[in-house]
Design a protein around this motif. Structure first.
Motif, PDB file in Angstrom:
ATOM      1  N   GLN A   9       0.831  -1.203   0.000  1.00 30.21           N
ATOM      2  CA  GLN A   9       0.000   0.000   0.000  1.00 30.21           C
ATOM      3  C   GLN A   9       0.866   1.253   0.000  1.00 30.21           C
ATOM      4  OE1 GLN A   9      -2.275  -1.158   3.475  1.00 30.21           O
ATOM      5  NE2 GLN A   9      -4.130  -1.312   2.235  1.00 30.21           N
ATOM      6  N   ASN A  10       1.911   1.260   0.791  1.00 29.54           N
ATOM      7  CA  ASN A  10       2.807   2.423   0.833  1.00 29.54           C
ATOM      8  C   ASN A  10       3.483   2.652  -0.511  1.00 29.54           C
ATOM      9  OD1 ASN A  10       2.275   3.064   3.511  1.00 29.54           O
ATOM     10  ND2 ASN A  10       3.956   1.834   4.282  1.00 29.54           N
ATOM     11  N   HIS A  11       3.940   1.581  -1.128  1.00 26.22           N
ATOM     12  CA  HIS A  11       4.595   1.709  -2.434  1.00 26.22           C
ATOM     13  C   HIS A  11       3.604   2.156  -3.513  1.00 26.22           C
ATOM     14  CE1 HIS A  11       8.608   0.471  -1.430  1.00 26.22           C
ATOM     15  NE2 HIS A  11       8.153  -0.604  -0.814  1.00 26.22           N
ATOM     16  N   ALA A  12       2.381   1.640  -3.462  1.00 19.84           N
ATOM     17  CA  ALA A  12       1.371   2.027  -4.447  1.00 19.84           C
ATOM     18  C   ALA A  12       1.053   3.514  -4.335  1.00 19.84           C
ATOM     19  CB  ALA A  12       0.109   1.192  -4.261  1.00 19.84           C
ATOM     20  N   PHE A  13       0.861   3.990  -3.117  1.00 20.61           N
ATOM     21  CA  PHE A  13       0.558   5.408  -2.921  1.00 20.61           C
ATOM     22  C   PHE A  13       1.728   6.279  -3.385  1.00 20.61           C
ATOM     23  CE2 PHE A  13       0.494   9.264  -0.263  1.00 20.61           C
ATOM     24  CZ  PHE A  13      -0.700   9.785  -0.708  1.00 20.61           C
ATOM     25  N   ASP A  14       2.958   5.879  -3.035  1.00 22.44           N
ATOM     26  CA  ASP A  14       4.138   6.636  -3.461  1.00 22.44           C
ATOM     27  C   ASP A  14       4.266   6.660  -4.980  1.00 22.44           C
ATOM     28  OD1 ASP A  14       4.840   7.239  -0.868  1.00 22.44           O
ATOM     29  OD2 ASP A  14       6.364   5.662  -0.716  1.00 22.44           O
ATOM     30  N   LEU A  15       3.995   5.538  -5.627  1.00 19.76           N
ATOM     31  CA  LEU A  15       4.085   5.473  -7.084  1.00 19.76           C
ATOM     32  C   LEU A  15       3.047   6.389  -7.735  1.00 19.76           C
ATOM     33  CD1 LEU A  15       5.488   4.201  -9.530  1.00 19.76           C
ATOM     34  CD2 LEU A  15       3.765   2.385  -9.445  1.00 19.76           C
ATOM     35  N   ALA A  16       1.833   6.377  -7.222  1.00 20.57           N
ATOM     36  CA  ALA A  16       0.785   7.252  -7.759  1.00 20.57           C
ATOM     37  C   ALA A  16       1.193   8.715  -7.645  1.00 20.57           C
ATOM     38  CB  ALA A  16      -0.539   7.007  -7.035  1.00 20.57           C
ATOM     39  N   ARG A  17       1.766   9.086  -6.496  1.00 16.11           N
ATOM     40  CA  ARG A  17       2.180  10.475  -6.282  1.00 16.11           C
ATOM     41  C   ARG A  17       3.401  10.839  -7.141  1.00 16.11           C
ATOM     42  NH1 ARG A  17      -0.506  14.319  -3.864  1.00 16.11           N
ATOM     43  NH2 ARG A  17       1.419  15.064  -2.972  1.00 16.11           N
ATOM     44  N   THR A  18       4.286   9.895  -7.368  1.00 18.53           N
ATOM     45  CA  THR A  18       5.472  10.152  -8.184  1.00 18.53           C
ATOM     46  C   THR A  18       5.103  10.311  -9.651  1.00 18.53           C
ATOM     47  OG1 THR A  18       6.898   8.942  -6.666  1.00 18.53           O
ATOM     48  CG2 THR A  18       7.713   9.232  -8.911  1.00 18.53           C
ATOM     49  N   LEU A  19       4.279   9.391 -10.164  1.00 24.19           N
ATOM     50  CA  LEU A  19       3.888   9.426 -11.573  1.00 24.19           C
ATOM     51  C   LEU A  19       2.748  10.393 -11.839  1.00 24.19           C
ATOM     52  CD1 LEU A  19       3.934   5.609 -12.401  1.00 24.19           C
ATOM     53  CD2 LEU A  19       5.715   7.297 -12.865  1.00 24.19           C
ATOM     54  N   MET A  20       2.017  10.750 -10.780  1.00 25.55           N
ATOM     55  CA  MET A  20       0.821  11.599 -10.867  1.00 25.55           C
ATOM     56  C   MET A  20      -0.226  11.008 -11.814  1.00 25.55           C
ATOM     57  SD  MET A  20       1.259  13.701  -8.501  1.00 25.55           S
ATOM     58  CE  MET A  20      -0.167  14.756  -8.683  1.00 25.55           C
ATOM     59  N   VAL A  21      -0.407   9.694 -11.701  1.00 29.62           N
ATOM     60  CA  VAL A  21      -1.452   8.967 -12.410  1.00 29.62           C
ATOM     61  C   VAL A  21      -2.053   7.955 -11.433  1.00 29.62           C
ATOM     62  CG1 VAL A  21      -0.393   9.195 -14.690  1.00 29.62           C
ATOM     63  CG2 VAL A  21       0.108   7.186 -13.306  1.00 29.62           C
ATOM     64  N   PRO A  22      -3.319   7.573 -11.644  1.00 30.70           N
ATOM     65  CA  PRO A  22      -3.909   6.542 -10.791  1.00 30.70           C
ATOM     66  C   PRO A  22      -3.215   5.196 -11.005  1.00 30.70           C
ATOM     67  CG  PRO A  22      -5.623   7.769 -11.928  1.00 30.70           C
ATOM     68  CD  PRO A  22      -4.317   8.161 -12.542  1.00 30.70           C
ATOM     69  N   VAL A  23      -3.013   4.476  -9.915  1.00 30.52           N
ATOM     70  CA  VAL A  23      -2.450   3.131  -9.974  1.00 30.52           C
ATOM     71  C   VAL A  23      -3.359   2.185  -9.199  1.00 30.52           C
ATOM     72  CG1 VAL A  23      -0.069   3.964 -10.178  1.00 30.52           C
ATOM     73  CG2 VAL A  23      -0.967   3.353  -7.937  1.00 30.52           C
ATOM     74  N   VAL A  24      -3.301   0.901  -9.544  1.00 28.65           N
ATOM     75  CA  VAL A  24      -4.054  -0.106  -8.803  1.00 28.65           C
ATOM     76  C   VAL A  24      -3.092  -1.014  -8.060  1.00 28.65           C
ATOM     77  CG1 VAL A  24      -6.106  -0.139 -10.261  1.00 28.65           C
ATOM     78  CG2 VAL A  24      -4.236  -1.659 -10.788  1.00 28.65           C
ATOM     79  N   LEU A  25      -3.507  -1.370  -6.877  1.00 26.84           N
ATOM     80  CA  LEU A  25      -2.832  -2.391  -6.094  1.00 26.84           C
ATOM     81  C   LEU A  25      -3.681  -3.639  -6.239  1.00 26.84           C
ATOM     82  CD1 LEU A  25      -0.822  -3.437  -3.929  1.00 26.84           C
ATOM     83  CD2 LEU A  25      -2.369  -2.464  -2.213  1.00 26.84           C
ATOM     84  N   PHE A  26      -3.083  -4.722  -6.703  1.00 25.02           N
ATOM     85  CA  PHE A  26      -3.835  -5.947  -6.900  1.00 25.02           C
ATOM     86  C   PHE A  26      -3.120  -7.108  -6.240  1.00 25.02           C
ATOM     87  CE2 PHE A  26      -1.013  -5.383 -10.464  1.00 25.02           C
ATOM     88  CZ  PHE A  26      -0.491  -6.640 -10.706  1.00 25.02           C
ATOM     89  N   GLN A  27      -3.892  -8.188  -6.004  1.00 21.03           N
ATOM     90  CA  GLN A  27      -3.333  -9.369  -5.359  1.00 21.03           C
ATOM     91  C   GLN A  27      -3.679 -10.595  -6.179  1.00 21.03           C
ATOM     92  OE1 GLN A  27      -4.719 -10.069  -1.377  1.00 21.03           O
ATOM     93  NE2 GLN A  27      -3.194 -11.651  -0.988  1.00 21.03           N
ATOM     94  N   VAL A  28      -2.666 -11.408  -6.443  1.00 24.61           N
ATOM     95  CA  VAL A  28      -2.838 -12.692  -7.106  1.00 24.61           C
ATOM     96  C   VAL A  28      -2.188 -13.723  -6.200  1.00 24.61           C
ATOM     97  CG1 VAL A  28      -2.319 -14.064  -9.148  1.00 24.61           C
ATOM     98  CG2 VAL A  28      -2.796 -11.622  -9.388  1.00 24.61           C
ATOM     99  N   ASP A  29      -2.981 -14.670  -5.752  1.00 26.98           N
ATOM    100  CA  ASP A  29      -2.544 -15.639  -4.743  1.00 26.98           C
ATOM    101  C   ASP A  29      -2.056 -14.871  -3.521  1.00 26.98           C
ATOM    102  OD1 ASP A  29      -3.226 -17.798  -6.409  1.00 26.98           O
ATOM    103  OD2 ASP A  29      -1.283 -17.705  -7.407  1.00 26.98           O
TER     104      ASP A  29
END
Length: 58
Positions: A9-29
């Motif tokens: 979650q922390n990395h996803a939020f940081d990535l969204a703020r860095t790229l300034m685009v929406p990102v999804v956090l997803f889980q597989v297994d």
């Protein structure tokens, strides 16, 4: 909340703020992934959360 989920979650939020685009956090297994929302074509049920840098309250 698991340590892996909190880290993802922390990395996803940081990535969204860095790229300034929406990102999804997803889980597989038992693994988590993050990618730009517009490029995600996986299962909707796999999405844990979408992070939008323009709406940080979500």
């Amino acid at each position: 909340m698991s340590h892996n989920l909190a880290l993802a979650q922390n990395h996803a939020f940081d990535l969204a703020r860095t790229l300034m685009v929406p990102v999804v956090l997803f889980q597989v297994d038992n693994e988590f992934g993050v990618m730009v929302s517009s490029e995600y074509d996986g299962e909707e049920d796999a999405i844990v959360h979408e992070y939008d840098p323009w709406c940080p309250a979500h």
